[in-house]
Design a protein around this motif. Structure first.
Motif, PDB file in Angstrom:
ATOM      1  N   HIS A 428      54.919 -14.589  39.385  1.00 37.64           N
ATOM      2  CA  HIS A 428      55.972 -14.296  40.950  1.00 37.64           C
ATOM      3  C   HIS A 428      56.641 -14.975  40.295  1.00 37.64           C
ATOM      4  N   ALA A 429      58.415 -14.555  41.321  1.00 35.38           N
ATOM      5  CA  ALA A 429      59.249 -15.690  41.062  1.00 35.38           C
ATOM      6  C   ALA A 429      59.839 -16.443  42.527  1.00 35.38           C
ATOM      7  N   ILE A 430      60.346 -17.027  42.855  1.00 33.23           N
ATOM      8  CA  ILE A 430      60.611 -17.318  44.032  1.00 33.23           C
ATOM      9  C   ILE A 430      61.511 -17.370  44.603  1.00 33.23           C
ATOM     10  N   ASN A 431      62.332 -17.855  44.273  1.00 39.48           N
ATOM     11  CA  ASN A 431      64.283 -17.886  44.644  1.00 39.48           C
ATOM     12  C   ASN A 431      64.707 -18.479  42.637  1.00 39.48           C
ATOM     13  N   ALA A 432      66.502 -18.289  43.108  1.00 40.03           N
ATOM     14  CA  ALA A 432      67.169 -18.462  41.882  1.00 40.03           C
ATOM     15  C   ALA A 432      68.460 -18.164  42.517  1.00 40.03           C
ATOM     16  N   TRP A 433      69.243 -19.341  42.721  1.00 31.59           N
ATOM     17  CA  TRP A 433      71.087 -19.642  42.437  1.00 31.59           C
ATOM     18  C   TRP A 433      71.591 -20.271  41.484  1.00 31.59           C
ATOM     19  N   ASP A 434      73.156 -20.151  41.786  1.00 32.79           N
ATOM     20  CA  ASP A 434      73.837 -20.567  40.224  1.00 32.79           C
ATOM     21  C   ASP A 434      74.070 -22.017  41.440  1.00 32.79           C
ATOM     22  N   GLU A 435      75.002 -22.640  39.695  1.00 32.82           N
ATOM     23  CA  GLU A 435      75.919 -23.731  40.708  1.00 32.82           C
ATOM     24  C   GLU A 435      76.190 -24.759  38.814  1.00 32.82           C
ATOM     25  N   ASP A 488      50.574 -20.560  44.614  1.00 32.41           N
ATOM     26  CA  ASP A 488      51.429 -19.037  44.417  1.00 32.41           C
ATOM     27  C   ASP A 488      52.024 -18.544  45.918  1.00 32.41           C
ATOM     28  N   PHE A 489      52.435 -16.866  45.779  1.00 32.64           N
ATOM     29  CA  PHE A 489      52.561 -16.565  46.576  1.00 32.64           C
ATOM     30  C   PHE A 489      53.591 -16.854  47.397  1.00 32.64           C
ATOM     31  N   ALA A 490      54.330 -17.491  46.946  1.00 35.15           N
ATOM     32  CA  ALA A 490      55.161 -18.337  47.993  1.00 35.15           C
ATOM     33  C   ALA A 490      56.125 -16.914  48.550  1.00 35.15           C
TER      34      ALA A 490
END
Length: 619
Positions: A428-435, A488-490
């Motif tokens: 599972h992936a929780i989140n991602a963002w650009d910097e 997990d399951f975040a």
């Protein structure tokens, strides 16, 4: 640490272990160069619908009258039968034990096929491993339940906040028939458990997703299609079940064109539609009626543009309304990326031929500029069937995991870049963002340690949440664990998908797949620091599921990220009772502000979401 009044408990102190572990946790990686036994073996004519005896409720519950299904004009492929209403009865049995009438197999071909199926399950491929033994897999609250019509619930603690007007719906596996042979947790028919709330009054409803597989097996009175995760262990068993499936097809028992998969994993809302999802089939559109019932509208192929299947974890950008998704499979292209516009129209496929072997891609992440895929050590290995006698899906310790980055609106894979990330296996992936003006990507995900146990011994798996930074200019990948606990399951505040977030709410594995509590993580903390800032344990014998965050003021752009509530179903295995819990996300210990006693137990499951009343009205 805190525990709720549901079951008293004391939390395990992890500070010493966390401090020691995290002090050595920074890693720099260079860029890549590239039920009873006799039921399990019953004669096919004795197979019946699932009926689980449960503790009778203290008082008779009120049930609302279901309304007829209305099919959507945009639903495609074969029509799906209307859910079978539960019969009215004055019996004192709880709703989950009232049997529904089903057809019994009566044709000569069905009797012959079912007898052959029994022979396979008894002599060719009996359930010898605990991971596929129904007596083990379907024990305790993993045991299935029958459908439950809309039933009023009792608020036994606090009051339900007004922002919860809508419905929390969770998906999960719930086999229609008691398995006759090997059965894996992932193989059950999808059942939706919805708690619909209006002005503080909750109604629980549980309904099967009426997939094509579910419908034809319901009408046949017995299983027809083999289980994907447990039905093809070894060459002999695979050949036998493959031959049986071919014979059933030739006899007209099913048509694979109509879909043969499940919708048991998750839900998604985009394009003003609600979908039940499983990555072995197309999405199934569902809707909730005004009285709290759940209806399957139909299998949806988006005007013929969606082929075969789709991930159970599409990502919806809350600012644009677009949904991003993919499919994967055993034949090239092993990965295909695509997205849906604001109106839910599917755009063109982007096949990814740089993925050179089939991999298990359950989830992914998006930023405002990119989509990120994880090519992990779990994959599809047909040779294991032939020579190893194992499942076609398994782990490969010689493979180096990698992350693939492609522009979010790519027309082809020409700008796809792959980065080797040894030891990084995410389900599972929780989140991602650009910097850094889009020159770097941050990603949050639980890394699965001992990945070889993921499908067979989940109790041995430890998932370590990590923050991963990918420098797109230098190719360096930096990893930092942010907690030592098995998480997990975040989930996050849905308004922060694809942009920088601070808080994460994750389930504590004790061990997986059971969930003993929920933690709140502050991912803004520095490196080598334990990021858990709040914990809520459910207590001895009490286990929950994936948490979900509901904002208190979702339309207020000035609201703080953690201003809201964390909700989940929780089951007490000792009292054999289930509750719906509402926790204050801003409180120091995720304090329970409301609890709803459910009229019957809700089995453990997978993923869910909260749908606001204004969105339910659009369905």
């Amino acid at each position: 640490m805190n525990s709720i009044g549901f079951c008293s408990a004391t939390d395990i102190n992890m500070e010493a272990f966390s401090s020691s572990f995290l002090s050595k946790a920074s890693i720099i990686i260079p860029k890549s160069t590239t039920t009873p036994p006799f039921l399990l073996y019953a004669h096919p004519l004795n197979i019946s619908s699932v009926r689980i005896e449960e503790k009778p409720p203290n008082k008779v519950t009120k049930t609302a009258t279901p309304t007829p299904t209305s099919n959507s004009k945009r639903s495609t492929s074969t029509p799906t039968p209307t859910p079978t209403p539960s019969p009215k009865s004055s019996s004192s049995l709880p709703p989950s034990t009232i049997p529904r009438r089903r057809a019994e197999p009566t044709t000569i071909s069905s009797i012959i096929f079912n007898s052959f199926d029994n022979f396979i399950n008894n002599f060719i491929d009996p359930p010898l491993k605990s991971s596929v033994d129904p007596k083990h897999v379907l024990s305790d609250n993993f045991a299935p339940v029958d459908e439950l019509p809309p039933t009023e619930c009792q608020v036994i603690q606090g009051s339900l906040p007004s922002c919860l007007d809508g419905a929390y719906i969770r998906n999960g596996p719930n086999p229609q028939y008691l398995p006759r042979g090997p059965y894996h947790l992932f193989d059950g028919d999808g059942m939706l458990h919805s708690i619909q709330i209006s002005q503080g009054k909750p109604i629980l409803c549980s309904r099967y997703v009426n997939t094509y597989k579910y419908a034809i097996e319901r009408d046949a009175g017995s299983p027809i299609l083999p289980n994907v995760f447990s039905g093809f262990n070894g060459l002999t068993a695979s050949a036998a079940r493959g031959a049986l499936s071919a014979a059933r097809f030739l006899a007209g028992q099913f048509n694979p064109v109509n879909g043969i998969g499940l919708a048991n994993t998750s839900l998604a809302f985009f394009g003003n539609r609600l979908y039940a999802l499983g990555e072995s089939d197309l999405p199934y559109a569902v809707r909730l009626t005004s009285n709290g019932d759940i209806e399957t509208v139909g299998r949806h192929d988006f005007d013929g543009k969606l082929f075969m299947s789709m991930t159970a974890h599409p990502k919806v950008d809350p600012e644009t309304g677009e949904a991003f998704a993919f499919r994967y499979g055993p034949m090239p292209p092993f990965l295909t990326y695509f997205y849906f516009d604001t109106n839910g129209r599917k755009l063109a496929d982007v096949p990814i031929f740089s993925m050179v072997r089939p991999s298990f891609l359950h989830d992914f992440a998006i930023t405002k500029k990119y989509a990120i895929f994880a090519d992990i050590q779990i994959g599809m290995n047909p040779m294991e069937i032939i020579f190893g006698g194992g499942s076609p899906v398994g782990s490969d310790s010689t493979k180096v995991p990698r992350l693939g980055i492609i522009p979010r609106y790519a027309k082809d894979e020409s700008q796809m870049r792959w980065f080797d990330v040894p030891g990084f296996n995410i389900i599972h992936a929780i989140n991602a963002w650009d910097e850094d003006d889009g020159n770097a990507i941050f990603m949050l995900a639980p890394n699965i340690l001992s990945v070889e146990h993921t499908l067979e011994r989940m109790d041995l798996v430890h998932a370590l949440v990590e923050k991963v930074r990918i420098d797109l200019r230098t190719g360096l990948v930096t990893r930092n664990p942010i907690s030592a606990r098995n998480l997990d399951f975040a989930v996050i505040n849905p308004a922060y998908v694809a942009k920088k977030n601070r808080y994460v709410y994750a389930a504590i594995g004790d061990p997986m797949p059971k969930i003993s509590g929920v933690v709140k993580l502050d991912v803004s903390k520095g490196e080598r620091q334990e990021c858990i800032v709040a914990t809520q344990m459910f207590g001895p014998g009490c286990y929950g599921g994936e948490p979900f965050f509901v904002a208190r003021e979702p339309d207020n752009p000035d609201s703080e990220e953690d201003d809201g509530y964390v909700v989940s179903y929780v089951h007490d295995e000792n009292a054999r009772e289930s509750k719906f819990l509402v926790m204050d996300a801003k409180s120091p210990n995720l304090d329970v502000v409301a609890a709803v006693k459910l009229p019957r137990r809700v089995p453990y499951g997978f993923h869910g979401l909260f749908v606001r009343q204004s969105d339910l009205d659009k369905l």
